[in-house]
Scaffold this active site. Structure first.
Site, PDB file in Angstrom:
ATOM      1  N   LYS A   1       0.965  -1.024   0.118  1.00 39.24           N
ATOM      2  CA  LYS A   1      -0.070   0.089   0.036  1.00 39.24           C
ATOM      3  C   LYS A   1       0.981   1.365  -0.037  1.00 39.24           C
ATOM      4  CE  LYS A   1      -2.796   0.691   3.372  1.00 39.24           C
ATOM      5  NZ  LYS A   1      -3.197   2.013   4.135  1.00 39.24           N
ATOM      6  N   SER A   2       2.105   1.320   0.947  1.00 34.40           N
ATOM      7  CA  SER A   2       2.730   2.589   0.775  1.00 34.40           C
ATOM      8  C   SER A   2       3.370   2.719  -0.433  1.00 34.40           C
ATOM      9  CB  SER A   2       3.887   2.068   2.001  1.00 34.40           C
ATOM     10  OG  SER A   2       3.391   2.028   3.279  1.00 34.40           O
TER      11      SER A   2
ATOM     12  N   ARG B   1      -8.021  12.671  11.782  1.00 33.36           N
ATOM     13  CA  ARG B   1      -6.726  12.300  12.045  1.00 33.36           C
ATOM     14  C   ARG B   1      -6.035  13.601  12.281  1.00 33.36           C
ATOM     15  NH1 ARG B   1      -5.215   7.202   8.547  1.00 33.36           N
ATOM     16  NH2 ARG B   1      -3.288   7.511  10.026  1.00 33.36           N
TER      17      ARG B   1
ATOM     18  N   SER C   1       8.214   9.252  11.667  1.00 34.55           N
ATOM     19  CA  SER C   1       7.071   9.093  10.904  1.00 34.55           C
ATOM     20  C   SER C   1       7.247   9.222   9.463  1.00 34.55           C
ATOM     21  CB  SER C   1       6.033  10.232  11.172  1.00 34.55           C
ATOM     22  OG  SER C   1       5.137  10.104  10.400  1.00 34.55           O
TER      23      SER C   1
ATOM     24  N   GLN D   1       5.181   9.383   7.244  1.00 33.52           N
ATOM     25  CA  GLN D   1       4.258  10.155   6.554  1.00 33.52           C
ATOM     26  C   GLN D   1       4.827  11.580   6.560  1.00 33.52           C
ATOM     27  OE1 GLN D   1       0.164   9.356   7.697  1.00 33.52           O
ATOM     28  NE2 GLN D   1       0.120   7.576   6.855  1.00 33.52           N
TER      29      GLN D   1
ATOM     30  N   ASP E   1       2.037  -0.617  12.121  1.00 33.70           N
ATOM     31  CA  ASP E   1       0.643  -1.294  11.488  1.00 33.70           C
ATOM     32  C   ASP E   1       0.455  -2.549  11.843  1.00 33.70           C
ATOM     33  OD1 ASP E   1       0.090   1.498  10.471  1.00 33.70           O
ATOM     34  OD2 ASP E   1       1.146   0.799   8.419  1.00 33.70           O
TER      35      ASP E   1
ATOM     36  N   ARG F   1      -6.125   3.020  18.026  1.00 32.17           N
ATOM     37  CA  ARG F   1      -5.982   1.381  18.029  1.00 32.17           C
ATOM     38  C   ARG F   1      -5.335   0.978  19.366  1.00 32.17           C
ATOM     39  NH1 ARG F   1      -2.814   0.736  12.176  1.00 32.17           N
ATOM     40  NH2 ARG F   1      -4.880   0.726  11.020  1.00 32.17           N
TER      41      ARG F   1
ATOM     42  N   ARG G   1      -7.526  -2.700  10.003  1.00 36.92           N
ATOM     43  CA  ARG G   1      -6.613  -3.750  10.602  1.00 36.92           C
ATOM     44  C   ARG G   1      -7.130  -4.369  11.818  1.00 36.92           C
ATOM     45  NH1 ARG G   1      -2.195  -3.493   7.437  1.00 36.92           N
ATOM     46  NH2 ARG G   1      -1.775  -1.356   6.672  1.00 36.92           N
TER      47      ARG G   1
END
EC number: 2.5.1.19
Length: 428
Positions: free
Chosen positions: A20-21, A122, A167, A169, A317, A348, A390
């Site tokens: 996905k990344s 988020r 991170s 991202q 993740d 989570r 997830r």
């Protein structure tokens, strides 16, 4: 500890969807490049497809070459155009954050970036604030440091940044802003986060210099041309079946083919091997700057282990499915130094703790994690997925392994990252 209620009676071979990344990043680098690219192994889940469609609306010409394969023609970054409507990234946190960085450095772009209800909860200040320091004009429409984000592209300036958290991202958003605005960036982080963006820059011939594992500089020019991308299977998706293969009964291995083994992503293998899991890597190779291999996973007796802080960025993740492995482990499970879990598709820590408690597991919740002792049994329960793929997949694996019927409020979120997940699970 829980005992598996099913066995693998013969060696089984499976494939998981593309990473996905990397799928998100191929779209962004196609947009930054001039000319025609090909993408093979693209994850046709909702998240990457949202990113692809968003950039189609800004000038990319996309045609299908078959399942998971696309031809992508880009006019070049300077010729991308502002979208007519809002850019909807669905549930894709990677898509919206990385795209915000890229678009912030293009003076011709005006855009509003949004997503679903989960995505709009988020935190975005983590990318907005450093982008503003680079000279970007980016604001939260509702004034709460959340999406929707309004961007007025600017010519940015050279930038040096030391991230307070590891991170990928944040790192990638800032690096992509530098690439789109043809400036230099010097970046440091506390721990090594996944480095697919850096690998892609190298693959395309860009100038990136590492001063240490956590410190690098990227300098122009960035004259990228269209190329062919081959995307490996996603280790974060494979993690669900790695845990399945370790915890299932029997003695036959599960073979998981064509998995990305980027060193910044294989903490899941390190942790599971420390827990006693037998996992072999075979047929190792390099594709588009990324390490790839096949995994042989054998039923194993697992035990509790200490998960050190340095491993957290590489397993962030995978913690939900690692928790399920903990239910089948001698001594139980503990995770700490993982407060970043609270900023994922759901909180989570809360999501896992509340569902474990429904199963009758006594869990000690902490600010940065949770722990439980050895588990002998679980109860039937209805799992609340919290709009989080997830969480849904982790408890589906638990239901299959334990033979305990668990019901779910909604499993549609699984399609954001792993279309076909339930078909594979049924085949077991």
């Amino acid at each position: 500890m829980l005992q598996p209620q099913i066995k693998l009676n013969a060696k089984k071979e499976i494939y998981v969807p593309g990473d996905k990344s990397i799928s998100h990043r191929t779209v962004l680098f196609c947009a930054l490049s001039q000319g025609k690219s090909e993408i093979h192994g693209f994850l046709e889940g909702e998240d990457p497809l949202h990113t692809l469609h968003c950039f189609e609306s800004m000038g990319l010409s996309v045609s299908s070459l078959g399942k998971g394969s696309y031809s992508v023609e880009s006019p070049g970054k300077k010729n991308l155009k502002s979208p007519i409507g809002v850019l909807d990234f669905g549930n894709a946190g990677t898509g919206i954050r990385l795209s915000a960085g890229l678009l912030a450095g293009l003076p011709q772009i005006r855009a509003t970036l949004t997503g679903d209800a989960s995505l709009c909860k988020r935190p975005m200040a983590r990318i907005m604030n450093p982008l503003k320091e680079m000279g970007a004009e980016i604001l939260s429409v509702d004034g709460n440091d959340r999406a929707p984000l309004r961007i007025h592209g600017k010519q940015l300036k050279d930038y040096t940044y030391q991230s307070p958290i590891a991170s990928a991202q944040i790192k990638s958003a800032l690096v992509l802003a530098a690439l789109s605005s043809d400036i230099s960036i010097d970046y440091k982080e506390s721990e090594v986060s996944r480095d697919h963006t850096e690998n892609m820059i190298r693959f395309l011939g860009g100038n990136i210099v590492h001063h240490s594992p956590v410190h690098f500089t990227v300098n122009p020019p960035y004259n990228f041309e269209g190329t062919k991308y081959v995307i490996p299977g996603d280790i974060s998706s494979a993690a669900f079946y790695i845990v399945f293969g370790l915890c299932v009964g029997g003695s036959e291995p599960l073979l998981i083919k064509n998995i990305g083994l980027n060193p910044s992503r294989i903490g899941i293998l390190t942790v599971l091997q420390k827990m006693g899991g037998k996992i072999e890597i075979i047929a190792k190779r390099i594709e588009c700057g990324e390490e790839i291999g096949d995994l042989l996973v054998y039923p194993s007796k697992l035990k509790r282990t200490v998960i050190t802080e340095d491993l957290i960025p590489s397993i962030i993740d995978e913690i939900p499915i690692l928790t399920i492995a903990g239910l089948f482990s001698e001594g139980g499970f503990q995770i700490s130094h993982a407060e970043e879990l609270r900023a994922k598709e759901s909180d989570r820590i809360l999501s896992m703790v509340s569902n474990l408690e429904k199963l009758g597991v006594k869990v000690n919740e902490m600010k940065d994690g949770y722990e439980f002792g050895e588990i002998g049994s679980i109860n039937k329960a209805k799992i609340e997925t919290f709009m989080d793929h997830r969480i849904a997949m982790s408890f589906a694996i638990l239901s299959k392994l334990s033979g305990i019927e668990l019901t779910f409020d909604d499993t549609s979120w699984v399609d954001t990252s792993f279309p076909g997940f339930f078909d594979i699970l049924k085949s077991m």
